[in-house]
Write a protein that holds these residues in place. Structure first.
Motif, PDB file in Angstrom:
ATOM      1  N   GLY A 116       2.066 -10.391  -9.658  1.00 46.42           N
ATOM      2  CA  GLY A 116       1.518  -9.543 -10.710  1.00 46.42           C
ATOM      3  C   GLY A 116       0.054  -9.215 -10.484  1.00 46.42           C
ATOM      4  O   GLY A 116      -0.378  -8.073 -10.701  1.00 46.42           O
ATOM      5  N   GLU A 117      -0.710 -10.200 -10.039  1.00 46.28           N
ATOM      6  CA  GLU A 117      -2.131  -9.959  -9.745  1.00 46.28           C
ATOM      7  C   GLU A 117      -2.284  -8.924  -8.634  1.00 46.28           C
ATOM      8  O   GLU A 117      -3.124  -8.024  -8.726  1.00 46.28           O
ATOM      9  CB  GLU A 117      -2.824 -11.263  -9.339  1.00 46.28           C
ATOM     10  N   LYS A 118      -1.486  -9.042  -7.586  1.00 48.90           N
ATOM     11  CA  LYS A 118      -1.547  -8.070  -6.489  1.00 48.90           C
ATOM     12  C   LYS A 118      -1.183  -6.673  -6.971  1.00 48.90           C
ATOM     13  O   LYS A 118      -1.828  -5.684  -6.613  1.00 48.90           O
ATOM     14  CB  LYS A 118      -0.617  -8.481  -5.350  1.00 48.90           C
ATOM     15  N   LEU A 119      -0.137  -6.600  -7.779  1.00 44.89           N
ATOM     16  CA  LEU A 119       0.293  -5.302  -8.291  1.00 44.89           C
ATOM     17  C   LEU A 119      -0.752  -4.695  -9.235  1.00 44.89           C
ATOM     18  O   LEU A 119      -1.003  -3.487  -9.193  1.00 44.89           O
ATOM     19  CB  LEU A 119       1.643  -5.429  -9.003  1.00 44.89           C
ATOM     20  N   SER A 140      -6.573   0.141  -8.078  1.00 48.88           N
ATOM     21  CA  SER A 140      -7.071   0.878  -6.926  1.00 48.88           C
ATOM     22  C   SER A 140      -6.570   2.322  -6.929  1.00 48.88           C
ATOM     23  O   SER A 140      -7.329   3.257  -6.647  1.00 48.88           O
ATOM     24  CB  SER A 140      -6.644   0.163  -5.646  1.00 48.88           C
ATOM     25  N   LYS A 141      -5.297   2.492  -7.253  1.00 49.93           N
ATOM     26  CA  LYS A 141      -4.729   3.853  -7.309  1.00 49.93           C
ATOM     27  C   LYS A 141      -5.404   4.668  -8.408  1.00 49.93           C
ATOM     28  O   LYS A 141      -5.716   5.846  -8.223  1.00 49.93           O
ATOM     29  CB  LYS A 141      -3.219   3.804  -7.553  1.00 49.93           C
ATOM     30  N   LEU A 142      -5.645   4.045  -9.563  1.00 46.77           N
ATOM     31  CA  LEU A 142      -6.319   4.737 -10.663  1.00 46.77           C
ATOM     32  C   LEU A 142      -7.758   5.080 -10.295  1.00 46.77           C
ATOM     33  O   LEU A 142      -8.240   6.185 -10.606  1.00 46.77           O
ATOM     34  CB  LEU A 142      -6.285   3.882 -11.930  1.00 46.77           C
ATOM     35  N   ASP A 143      -8.449   4.163  -9.632  1.00 43.67           N
ATOM     36  CA  ASP A 143      -9.821   4.429  -9.190  1.00 43.67           C
ATOM     37  C   ASP A 143      -9.858   5.601  -8.216  1.00 43.67           C
ATOM     38  O   ASP A 143     -10.756   6.449  -8.289  1.00 43.67           O
ATOM     39  CB  ASP A 143     -10.430   3.183  -8.546  1.00 43.67           C
ATOM     40  N   GLY A 144      -8.891   5.649  -7.308  1.00 40.61           N
ATOM     41  CA  GLY A 144      -8.819   6.753  -6.359  1.00 40.61           C
ATOM     42  C   GLY A 144      -8.566   8.085  -7.046  1.00 40.61           C
ATOM     43  O   GLY A 144      -9.169   9.101  -6.696  1.00 40.61           O
ATOM     44  N   ALA A 145      -7.703   8.061  -8.035  1.00 39.99           N
ATOM     45  CA  ALA A 145      -7.420   9.291  -8.783  1.00 39.99           C
ATOM     46  C   ALA A 145      -8.663   9.746  -9.543  1.00 39.99           C
ATOM     47  O   ALA A 145      -8.985  10.940  -9.571  1.00 39.99           O
ATOM     48  CB  ALA A 145      -6.252   9.063  -9.746  1.00 39.99           C
ATOM     49  N   ARG A 146      -9.385   8.793 -10.142  1.00 40.71           N
ATOM     50  CA  ARG A 146     -10.612   9.121 -10.878  1.00 40.71           C
ATOM     51  C   ARG A 146     -11.647   9.720  -9.936  1.00 40.71           C
ATOM     52  O   ARG A 146     -12.310  10.704 -10.263  1.00 40.71           O
ATOM     53  CB  ARG A 146     -11.160   7.877 -11.567  1.00 40.71           C
ATOM     54  N   GLU A 171       0.822  -1.212   0.000  1.00 41.49           N
ATOM     55  CA  GLU A 171       0.000   0.000   0.000  1.00 41.49           C
ATOM     56  C   GLU A 171       0.857   1.264   0.000  1.00 41.49           C
ATOM     57  O   GLU A 171       0.403   2.316  -0.413  1.00 41.49           O
ATOM     58  CB  GLU A 171      -0.960   0.003   1.186  1.00 41.49           C
ATOM     59  N   ALA A 172       2.093   1.159   0.463  1.00 41.85           N
ATOM     60  CA  ALA A 172       2.983   2.315   0.488  1.00 41.85           C
ATOM     61  C   ALA A 172       3.568   2.603  -0.892  1.00 41.85           C
ATOM     62  O   ALA A 172       4.112   3.681  -1.121  1.00 41.85           O
ATOM     63  CB  ALA A 172       4.105   2.096   1.493  1.00 41.85           C
ATOM     64  N   LEU A 173       3.455   1.642  -1.812  1.00 37.57           N
ATOM     65  CA  LEU A 173       3.948   1.869  -3.170  1.00 37.57           C
ATOM     66  C   LEU A 173       3.078   2.901  -3.862  1.00 37.57           C
ATOM     67  O   LEU A 173       1.848   2.861  -3.769  1.00 37.57           O
ATOM     68  CB  LEU A 173       3.892   0.575  -3.986  1.00 37.57           C
ATOM     69  N   ALA A 212       5.659   3.193  -9.013  1.00 42.83           N
ATOM     70  CA  ALA A 212       6.499   2.095  -8.533  1.00 42.83           C
ATOM     71  C   ALA A 212       5.797   0.750  -8.708  1.00 42.83           C
ATOM     72  O   ALA A 212       6.422  -0.235  -9.127  1.00 42.83           O
ATOM     73  CB  ALA A 212       6.858   2.307  -7.063  1.00 42.83           C
ATOM     74  N   ALA A 213       4.507   0.700  -8.419  1.00 42.23           N
ATOM     75  CA  ALA A 213       3.755  -0.537  -8.582  1.00 42.23           C
ATOM     76  C   ALA A 213       3.691  -0.936 -10.047  1.00 42.23           C
ATOM     77  O   ALA A 213       3.863  -2.106 -10.401  1.00 42.23           O
ATOM     78  CB  ALA A 213       2.343  -0.381  -8.010  1.00 42.23           C
ATOM     79  N   ARG A 214       3.475   0.038 -10.926  1.00 42.54           N
ATOM     80  CA  ARG A 214       3.407  -0.254 -12.359  1.00 42.54           C
ATOM     81  C   ARG A 214       4.755  -0.725 -12.882  1.00 42.54           C
ATOM     82  O   ARG A 214       4.823  -1.670 -13.675  1.00 42.54           O
ATOM     83  CB  ARG A 214       2.948   0.974 -13.134  1.00 42.54           C
ATOM     84  N   ALA A 215       5.827  -0.100 -12.438  1.00 39.07           N
ATOM     85  CA  ALA A 215       7.167  -0.507 -12.883  1.00 39.07           C
ATOM     86  C   ALA A 215       7.465  -1.943 -12.449  1.00 39.07           C
ATOM     87  O   ALA A 215       8.011  -2.736 -13.232  1.00 39.07           O
ATOM     88  CB  ALA A 215       8.222   0.451 -12.331  1.00 39.07           C
ATOM     89  N   GLU A 216       7.101  -2.278 -11.217  1.00 38.77           N
ATOM     90  CA  GLU A 216       7.320  -3.648 -10.759  1.00 38.77           C
ATOM     91  C   GLU A 216       6.444  -4.623 -11.542  1.00 38.77           C
ATOM     92  O   GLU A 216       6.879  -5.720 -11.899  1.00 38.77           O
ATOM     93  CB  GLU A 216       7.052  -3.780  -9.260  1.00 38.77           C
TER      94      GLU A 216
END
Length: 66
Positions: A39-42, A48-54, A4-6, A10-14
């Motif tokens: 990969g599924e977790k990432l 989730s990050k994109l949904d939050g931004a939206r 969650e701290a990523l 950083a998550a996308r790069a991983e």
């Protein structure tokens, strides 16, 4: 580091790295499964990050229109 701290980048790069490793092959079945699970977790984290931004954009847009 806690996932969650990523941040999104950083998550996308991983995630890209995980996909590249899976596509390259040459790993054991166990390693491939572990990579797939990571990969599924990432992917979920990125979504989730994109949904939050939206949601933030929608809220800002709504407050400007009100």
């Amino acid at each position: 580091m806690d996932d969650e701290a990523l941040d999104y980048e950083a998550a996308r790069a991983e995630l890209v790295s995980v996909v590249e490793r899976l596509e390259a092959g040459g790993t054991t079945l166990e390693d491939s499964l572990a990579l797939w699970e990571r990969g599924e977790k990432l992917a979920d984290l990125c979504q989730s990050k994109l949904d939050g931004a939206r949601a933030r954009l929608d809220k800002a847009t709504e407050s400007r229109e009100a």
